[in-house]
Design a protein around this motif. Sequence first.
Motif, PDB file in Angstrom:
ATOM      1  N   ALA A 104     -43.271  17.924  75.080  1.00  0.00           N
ATOM      2  CA  ALA A 104     -42.566  18.688  76.098  1.00  0.00           C
ATOM      3  C   ALA A 104     -42.366  20.132  75.923  1.00  0.00           C
ATOM      4  CB  ALA A 104     -41.498  18.098  76.748  1.00  0.00           C
ATOM      5  N   PHE A 105     -41.672  20.279  74.612  1.00  0.00           N
ATOM      6  CA  PHE A 105     -41.197  21.610  74.096  1.00  0.00           C
ATOM      7  C   PHE A 105     -42.419  22.330  73.663  1.00  0.00           C
ATOM      8  CE2 PHE A 105     -36.808  19.586  72.834  1.00  0.00           C
ATOM      9  CZ  PHE A 105     -36.264  20.270  73.875  1.00  0.00           C
TER      10      PHE A 105
ATOM     11  N   TYR B 280     -44.045  22.969  77.462  1.00  0.00           N
ATOM     12  CA  TYR B 280     -43.528  23.879  78.414  1.00  0.00           C
ATOM     13  C   TYR B 280     -42.465  24.808  77.807  1.00  0.00           C
ATOM     14  CZ  TYR B 280     -44.910  20.007  81.394  1.00  0.00           C
ATOM     15  OH  TYR B 280     -46.177  18.974  82.124  1.00  0.00           O
TER      16      TYR B 280
ATOM     17  N   ARG C 111     -39.298  26.058  74.927  1.00  0.00           N
ATOM     18  CA  ARG C 111     -37.820  25.489  74.276  1.00  0.00           C
ATOM     19  C   ARG C 111     -36.812  25.716  75.393  1.00  0.00           C
ATOM     20  NH1 ARG C 111     -38.982  23.230  70.038  1.00  0.00           N
ATOM     21  NH2 ARG C 111     -37.033  22.798  69.494  1.00  0.00           N
TER      22      ARG C 111
ATOM     23  N   ILE D 291     -36.748  24.373  78.417  1.00  0.00           N
ATOM     24  CA  ILE D 291     -36.411  23.275  79.318  1.00  0.00           C
ATOM     25  C   ILE D 291     -35.152  22.362  78.893  1.00  0.00           C
ATOM     26  CG2 ILE D 291     -38.850  23.162  79.837  1.00  0.00           C
ATOM     27  CD1 ILE D 291     -39.198  20.504  77.826  1.00  0.00           C
ATOM     28  N   LYS D 292     -34.919  21.497  79.959  1.00  0.00           N
ATOM     29  CA  LYS D 292     -33.648  20.636  79.710  1.00  0.00           C
ATOM     30  C   LYS D 292     -34.324  19.585  78.819  1.00  0.00           C
ATOM     31  CE  LYS D 292     -31.089  21.525  83.897  1.00  0.00           C
ATOM     32  NZ  LYS D 292     -30.898  21.095  85.335  1.00  0.00           N
TER      33      LYS D 292
ATOM     34  N   GLY E  50     -34.861  16.704  81.236  1.00  0.00           N
ATOM     35  CA  GLY E  50     -35.497  17.306  82.480  1.00  0.00           C
ATOM     36  C   GLY E  50     -36.706  16.853  83.034  1.00  0.00           C
ATOM     37  N   LYS E  51     -37.175  17.379  84.060  1.00  0.00           N
ATOM     38  CA  LYS E  51     -38.435  16.798  84.900  1.00  0.00           C
ATOM     39  C   LYS E  51     -39.783  16.769  83.840  1.00  0.00           C
ATOM     40  CE  LYS E  51     -39.705  20.737  87.679  1.00  0.00           C
ATOM     41  NZ  LYS E  51     -38.817  21.595  86.904  1.00  0.00           N
ATOM     42  N   GLU E  52     -39.906  17.934  82.872  1.00  0.00           N
ATOM     43  CA  GLU E  52     -40.986  18.078  82.116  1.00  0.00           C
ATOM     44  C   GLU E  52     -41.015  16.851  81.041  1.00  0.00           C
ATOM     45  OE1 GLU E  52     -39.295  22.040  83.458  1.00  0.00           O
ATOM     46  OE2 GLU E  52     -38.547  20.369  82.389  1.00  0.00           O
ATOM     47  N   TRP E  53     -39.731  16.441  80.584  1.00  0.00           N
ATOM     48  CA  TRP E  53     -39.534  15.658  79.340  1.00  0.00           C
ATOM     49  C   TRP E  53     -40.120  14.204  80.115  1.00  0.00           C
ATOM     50  CZ3 TRP E  53     -36.301  11.328  79.551  1.00  0.00           C
ATOM     51  CH2 TRP E  53     -36.382  10.571  78.454  1.00  0.00           C
TER      52      TRP E  53
END
Length: 198
Positions: free
Chosen positions: A74-75, A78, A80, A82-83, A86-89
């Motif tokens: 995810a990092f 998207y 570094r 992002i939560k 969060g939604k991406e993870w």
Amino acid sequence: MKEILSNYIPKRAVDPAFQLIASYNIHLKIVNERKTRHGDYREVNGAPQITVNANLNPYRFLITLVHEIAHFMAFKKYGRFIKPHGKEWKYTFQQLMLPFINPSIFPSRLLPIIANHFKNPSASSDTDARLSVALKAYDPENNKNYIFEIPLGSTFRIYNGKVFKKGKKRIKRYECVEINTGKIYIFQPNAEVELVKT
């Protein structure tokens, strides 16, 4: 690495898990038990490193491994900022887990619970009480109980030696009083504790 993985995760999960690790050149470290986490992901000298606790049963180990790989992916995809959960993870974790959610890897009684969890995965499998309890069935026997199993007013000890008295249930969690200080703490229903005979 495949041989090592085969000691920790279900046999049918070894090849796909190894592919994920190898294709991104992830350094996997299997470490002694940590009470506060099952695994973690970090960059070490610019390279991805994942640690997972050695004492996890094969199903929890696999979920934890994929959870941490999802952080890395995810990092990477998207950025570094992002939560962490969060939604991406969540989306990445769901996509990575999909090939593993099948009867050749997980027992049939676990599958519907895992499938339900991955509709909206939480930051830890431990915060999903139903999944946590289901996974515990595959742990070695121990002298621990879940808070929800012990009677109201029971005295119990947690991993760091602190002793509490079980109080009333709030919506989902329990208010418990630390014996030494009188402070109130909130516990998840599936927190593992040791009953103290009084």
